[in-house]
Design a protein around this motif. Structure first.
Motif, PDB file in Angstrom:
ATOM      1  N   THR A   1       0.852  -1.187   0.000  1.00  0.00           N
ATOM      2  CA  THR A   1       0.000   0.000   0.000  1.00  0.00           C
ATOM      3  C   THR A   1       0.887   1.236   0.000  1.00  0.00           C
ATOM      4  OG1 THR A   1      -1.740  -1.132   1.242  1.00  0.00           O
ATOM      5  CG2 THR A   1      -1.799   1.276   1.224  1.00  0.00           C
ATOM      6  N   ASN A   2       0.615   2.145  -0.891  1.00  0.00           N
ATOM      7  CA  ASN A   2       1.405   3.374  -0.980  1.00  0.00           C
ATOM      8  C   ASN A   2       0.688   4.494  -0.231  1.00  0.00           C
ATOM      9  OD1 ASN A   2       3.048   5.501  -1.570  1.00  0.00           O
ATOM     10  ND2 ASN A   2       2.704   5.475  -3.779  1.00  0.00           N
ATOM     11  N   GLN A   3       1.169   4.792   0.968  1.00  0.00           N
ATOM     12  CA  GLN A   3       0.651   5.924   1.735  1.00  0.00           C
ATOM     13  C   GLN A   3       1.598   7.116   1.673  1.00  0.00           C
ATOM     14  OE1 GLN A   3      -0.256   4.629   5.736  1.00  0.00           O
ATOM     15  NE2 GLN A   3      -1.826   3.181   5.056  1.00  0.00           N
ATOM     16  N   GLY A   4       2.547   7.084   0.754  1.00  0.00           N
ATOM     17  CA  GLY A   4       3.495   8.181   0.598  1.00  0.00           C
ATOM     18  C   GLY A   4       2.946   9.294  -0.273  1.00  0.00           C
ATOM     19  N   SER A   5       3.785  10.274  -0.514  1.00  0.00           N
ATOM     20  CA  SER A   5       3.375  11.459  -1.281  1.00  0.00           C
ATOM     21  C   SER A   5       3.720  11.347  -2.760  1.00  0.00           C
ATOM     22  CB  SER A   5       4.056  12.702  -0.693  1.00  0.00           C
ATOM     23  OG  SER A   5       5.467  12.528  -0.658  1.00  0.00           O
ATOM     24  N   HIS A   6       4.391  10.254  -3.166  1.00  0.00           N
ATOM     25  CA  HIS A   6       4.812  10.065  -4.546  1.00  0.00           C
ATOM     26  C   HIS A   6       4.490   8.631  -4.980  1.00  0.00           C
ATOM     27  CE1 HIS A   6       7.162  13.513  -3.238  1.00  0.00           C
ATOM     28  NE2 HIS A   6       7.381  13.803  -4.507  1.00  0.00           N
ATOM     29  N   PRO A   7       4.401   8.378  -6.286  1.00  0.00           N
ATOM     30  CA  PRO A   7       4.251   6.998  -6.757  1.00  0.00           C
ATOM     31  C   PRO A   7       5.460   6.158  -6.340  1.00  0.00           C
ATOM     32  CG  PRO A   7       3.755   8.565  -8.509  1.00  0.00           C
ATOM     33  CD  PRO A   7       4.366   9.361  -7.393  1.00  0.00           C
ATOM     34  N   HIS A   8       5.219   4.917  -5.955  1.00  0.00           N
ATOM     35  CA  HIS A   8       6.286   4.004  -5.544  1.00  0.00           C
ATOM     36  C   HIS A   8       5.959   2.600  -6.043  1.00  0.00           C
ATOM     37  CE1 HIS A   8       8.120   7.081  -3.146  1.00  0.00           C
ATOM     38  NE2 HIS A   8       7.137   7.135  -2.261  1.00  0.00           N
ATOM     39  N   SER A   9       6.930   1.698  -5.892  1.00  0.00           N
ATOM     40  CA  SER A   9       6.738   0.297  -6.240  1.00  0.00           C
ATOM     41  C   SER A   9       7.716  -0.538  -5.422  1.00  0.00           C
ATOM     42  CB  SER A   9       6.989   0.072  -7.745  1.00  0.00           C
ATOM     43  OG  SER A   9       8.385   0.204  -8.032  1.00  0.00           O
ATOM     44  N   ILE A  10       7.678  -1.856  -5.590  1.00  0.00           N
ATOM     45  CA  ILE A  10       8.691  -2.736  -5.010  1.00  0.00           C
ATOM     46  C   ILE A  10       9.228  -3.632  -6.119  1.00  0.00           C
ATOM     47  CG2 ILE A  10       9.321  -4.338  -3.188  1.00  0.00           C
ATOM     48  CD1 ILE A  10       6.748  -3.711  -1.745  1.00  0.00           C
ATOM     49  N   HIS A  11      10.493  -3.492  -6.423  1.00  0.00           N
ATOM     50  CA  HIS A  11      11.178  -4.354  -7.388  1.00  0.00           C
ATOM     51  C   HIS A  11      12.032  -5.349  -6.607  1.00  0.00           C
ATOM     52  CE1 HIS A  11      13.805  -5.835 -10.515  1.00  0.00           C
ATOM     53  NE2 HIS A  11      14.856  -5.264  -9.952  1.00  0.00           N
ATOM     54  N   PHE A  12      11.729  -6.640  -6.739  1.00  0.00           N
ATOM     55  CA  PHE A  12      12.477  -7.691  -6.054  1.00  0.00           C
ATOM     56  C   PHE A  12      13.519  -8.277  -7.002  1.00  0.00           C
ATOM     57  CE2 PHE A  12       8.320  -7.552  -4.008  1.00  0.00           C
ATOM     58  CZ  PHE A  12       8.640  -7.616  -2.659  1.00  0.00           C
ATOM     59  N   HIS A  13      14.743  -8.444  -6.503  1.00  0.00           N
ATOM     60  CA  HIS A  13      15.722  -9.200  -7.264  1.00  0.00           C
ATOM     61  C   HIS A  13      15.413 -10.685  -7.099  1.00  0.00           C
ATOM     62  CE1 HIS A  13      19.061  -6.022  -7.925  1.00  0.00           C
ATOM     63  NE2 HIS A  13      17.895  -5.416  -7.729  1.00  0.00           N
ATOM     64  N   GLY A  14      15.690 -11.472  -8.120  1.00  0.00           N
ATOM     65  CA  GLY A  14      15.380 -12.888  -8.099  1.00  0.00           C
ATOM     66  C   GLY A  14      14.721 -13.295  -9.406  1.00  0.00           C
ATOM     67  N   ILE A  15      14.020 -14.418  -9.401  1.00  0.00           N
ATOM     68  CA  ILE A  15      13.365 -14.943 -10.603  1.00  0.00           C
ATOM     69  C   ILE A  15      11.859 -14.950 -10.360  1.00  0.00           C
ATOM     70  CG2 ILE A  15      13.145 -16.938 -12.139  1.00  0.00           C
ATOM     71  CD1 ILE A  15      15.990 -17.758 -11.288  1.00  0.00           C
ATOM     72  N   HIS A  16      11.114 -14.260 -11.242  1.00  0.00           N
ATOM     73  CA  HIS A  16       9.662 -14.172 -11.087  1.00  0.00           C
ATOM     74  C   HIS A  16       9.055 -13.696 -12.402  1.00  0.00           C
ATOM     75  CE1 HIS A  16      11.580 -10.438  -9.337  1.00  0.00           C
ATOM     76  NE2 HIS A  16      10.989  -9.957 -10.410  1.00  0.00           N
ATOM     77  N   PRO A  17       7.720 -13.789 -12.567  1.00  0.00           N
ATOM     78  CA  PRO A  17       7.076 -13.327 -13.796  1.00  0.00           C
ATOM     79  C   PRO A  17       7.282 -11.822 -13.986  1.00  0.00           C
ATOM     80  CG  PRO A  17       5.597 -14.737 -12.537  1.00  0.00           C
ATOM     81  CD  PRO A  17       6.774 -14.449 -11.646  1.00  0.00           C
ATOM     82  N   PRO A  18       7.428 -11.366 -15.228  1.00  0.00           N
ATOM     83  CA  PRO A  18       7.667  -9.942 -15.481  1.00  0.00           C
ATOM     84  C   PRO A  18       6.594  -9.020 -14.916  1.00  0.00           C
ATOM     85  CG  PRO A  18       8.117 -11.230 -17.448  1.00  0.00           C
ATOM     86  CD  PRO A  18       7.503 -12.164 -16.460  1.00  0.00           C
ATOM     87  N   GLU A  19       5.337  -9.508 -14.870  1.00  0.00           N
ATOM     88  CA  GLU A  19       4.270  -8.643 -14.358  1.00  0.00           C
ATOM     89  C   GLU A  19       4.381  -8.408 -12.857  1.00  0.00           C
ATOM     90  OE1 GLU A  19       2.408 -12.817 -14.955  1.00  0.00           O
ATOM     91  OE2 GLU A  19       3.884 -11.506 -15.945  1.00  0.00           O
ATOM     92  N   MET A  20       5.278  -9.144 -12.198  1.00  0.00           N
ATOM     93  CA  MET A  20       5.511  -8.963 -10.762  1.00  0.00           C
ATOM     94  C   MET A  20       6.838  -8.265 -10.492  1.00  0.00           C
ATOM     95  SD  MET A  20       2.908 -10.034  -9.178  1.00  0.00           S
ATOM     96  CE  MET A  20       1.385 -10.578  -9.965  1.00  0.00           C
ATOM     97  N   ASP A  21       7.391  -7.618 -11.526  1.00  0.00           N
ATOM     98  CA  ASP A  21       8.751  -7.086 -11.421  1.00  0.00           C
ATOM     99  C   ASP A  21       8.834  -5.719 -10.763  1.00  0.00           C
ATOM    100  OD1 ASP A  21      11.492  -7.585 -11.857  1.00  0.00           O
ATOM    101  OD2 ASP A  21      11.483  -6.228 -13.582  1.00  0.00           O
ATOM    102  N   GLY A  22       7.709  -5.077 -10.495  1.00  0.00           N
ATOM    103  CA  GLY A  22       7.727  -3.836  -9.730  1.00  0.00           C
ATOM    104  C   GLY A  22       8.222  -2.619 -10.469  1.00  0.00           C
ATOM    105  N   ILE A  23       8.069  -2.593 -11.794  1.00  0.00           N
ATOM    106  CA  ILE A  23       8.475  -1.391 -12.526  1.00  0.00           C
ATOM    107  C   ILE A  23       7.289  -0.464 -12.793  1.00  0.00           C
ATOM    108  CG2 ILE A  23      10.487  -2.471 -13.566  1.00  0.00           C
ATOM    109  CD1 ILE A  23       8.892  -2.865 -16.132  1.00  0.00           C
ATOM    110  N   ALA A  24       6.060  -0.956 -12.557  1.00  0.00           N
ATOM    111  CA  ALA A  24       4.875  -0.113 -12.727  1.00  0.00           C
ATOM    112  C   ALA A  24       4.628   0.687 -11.448  1.00  0.00           C
ATOM    113  CB  ALA A  24       3.659  -0.977 -13.043  1.00  0.00           C
ATOM    114  N   PRO A  25       4.509   2.010 -11.545  1.00  0.00           N
ATOM    115  CA  PRO A  25       4.282   2.831 -10.345  1.00  0.00           C
ATOM    116  C   PRO A  25       2.919   2.563  -9.726  1.00  0.00           C
ATOM    117  CG  PRO A  25       5.005   4.168 -12.222  1.00  0.00           C
ATOM    118  CD  PRO A  25       4.646   2.824 -12.763  1.00  0.00           C
TER     119      PRO A  25
END
Length: 337
Positions: A137-161
């Protein structure tokens, strides 16, 4: 209030004695992220400008910043655990991005962007093959995401704000085992990482490692006046935390350190141990060629496991082997009993 730029070389020149005189009254303006200048008010004299004796190294007060660094040293978040019908383990984590002022040295507060209110964020932990769900949940003042290092599907890569006030669940299988990291991947990357949105992410092997005293260390730094040069360097977000309060360990005890570098604005950071050698395992993968050494370097995002035993009692210093980084806060002790 007057406008001043506080450079790291200014801090080195006056020593922490003088710097902390400023620190007692520096309170970073909440608009600092949008300004090239830190607003500071110097309420003390700089009569000791000649000093390079860093009194903060010997300050034994347990400030809120120190308490944060100490807690992050040994605290691991294993998530909420349930068993799935197929026998697999499901781990669910709650992650909230929030703007928060963080004490990075005695009297200095940094206007951070944080995961769950700390810099670095929590150390997430699981076992290879677990199904993971990170409810963000983003309760900050700017768009954020979480990008995890490792192996996972691209749609879970955390590059979408994820916009302020919005939520998203990252779901993937934990693989491969080793020490991973996570961080925000919203542009501008340098600002989002420097402001504090990062942490360690441990995927344990299915066959457990040898029991050890396990320590989590994230190397990071803080640019107070936003000039692209850091003024304070830390482990777990607080300058000289383990100089003032050495990390207590037992003679011949196996110590395992999960070490990563999330320092912005410097190409490399490093770890040097006095009076001993350690085994370094890059990315925490046993298959990787290891080193037996007393000094390693990491670029941003690089990480590894250090394993060491101490044959003698006493205090062993550790620090960055860039003198400037060490003198600006990245220095501590192990105390072997």
């Amino acid at each position: 209030m007057s406008d001043n730029k506080i450079s790291r070389r200014d801090i080195l020149k006056i020593g922490t004695t003088g710097a902390l005189g400023i620190a007692g009254s520096i309170y970073l303006n909440k608009m600092a992220p949008f300004s090239r200048v830190v607003h500071a008010e110097n309420q003390t004299s700089s009569h000791n400008n000649h000093s390079v004796n860093h009194t903060n190294m010997n300050d034994t007060t347990k400030t809120e910043g120190y308490k944060m660094a100490k807690r992050l040293l040994t605290e691991f978040d294993y998530g909420k655990v349930t068993k799935l019908p197929d026998g697999r383990t499901l781990r669910e984590y709650e992650v909230v991005a929030v703007d928060k002022e963080i004490e990075i040295a005695k009297g200095i507060k940094f206007p951070g962007w944080t995961y769950n209110g700390t810099i670095p964020g929590p150390t997430f932990r699981c076992t290879e093959g677990d199904l993971l769900k990170f409810h963000f949940t983003n309760q900050g003042s700017h768009p954020h995401s979480i990008h995890f290092h490792g192996i996972h599907p691209p749609e879970m890569d955390g590059i979408a704000p994820i916009a302020p006030g919005q939520s998203f669940t990252y779901e993937f299988e934990a693989k491969p085992y080793g020490l991973q990291i996570y961080h925000c991947h919203v542009l501008p990357l340098a600002r989002h990482i420097h402001k504090g949105l990062y942490g360690n992410f441990i995927i344990d092997p299915k066959t457990p490692r040898e029991p050890a005293l396990e320590l989590n260390m994230v190397m990071n730094a803080f640019d107070l006046d936003l000039d692209g040069a850091n003024e304070f360097y830390t482990v777990n977000g607080y300058a000289f935390a383990f100089m003032n309060h050495p990390i207590k360990i037992k003679k011949e005890e196996l110590v395992r350190i999960y070490l990563s570098n999330l320092t912005e604005f410097d190409l490399l950071n490093s770890f040097h141990l006095h009076a001993n050698y350690f085994t370094y395992i890059p990315t925490g993968r046993n298959e990787n060629p290891s080193q037996f050494t007393d000094t390693i370097m990491q670029c941003q995002g690089e990480r590894g496991i250090l394993e060491v035993r101490f044959p003698y009692k006493g205090k062993y210093m550790f620090h960055a082997h860039v003198s400037e980084f060490a003198e600006l806060g990245w220095m501590g002790f192990f105390e072997v009993e």
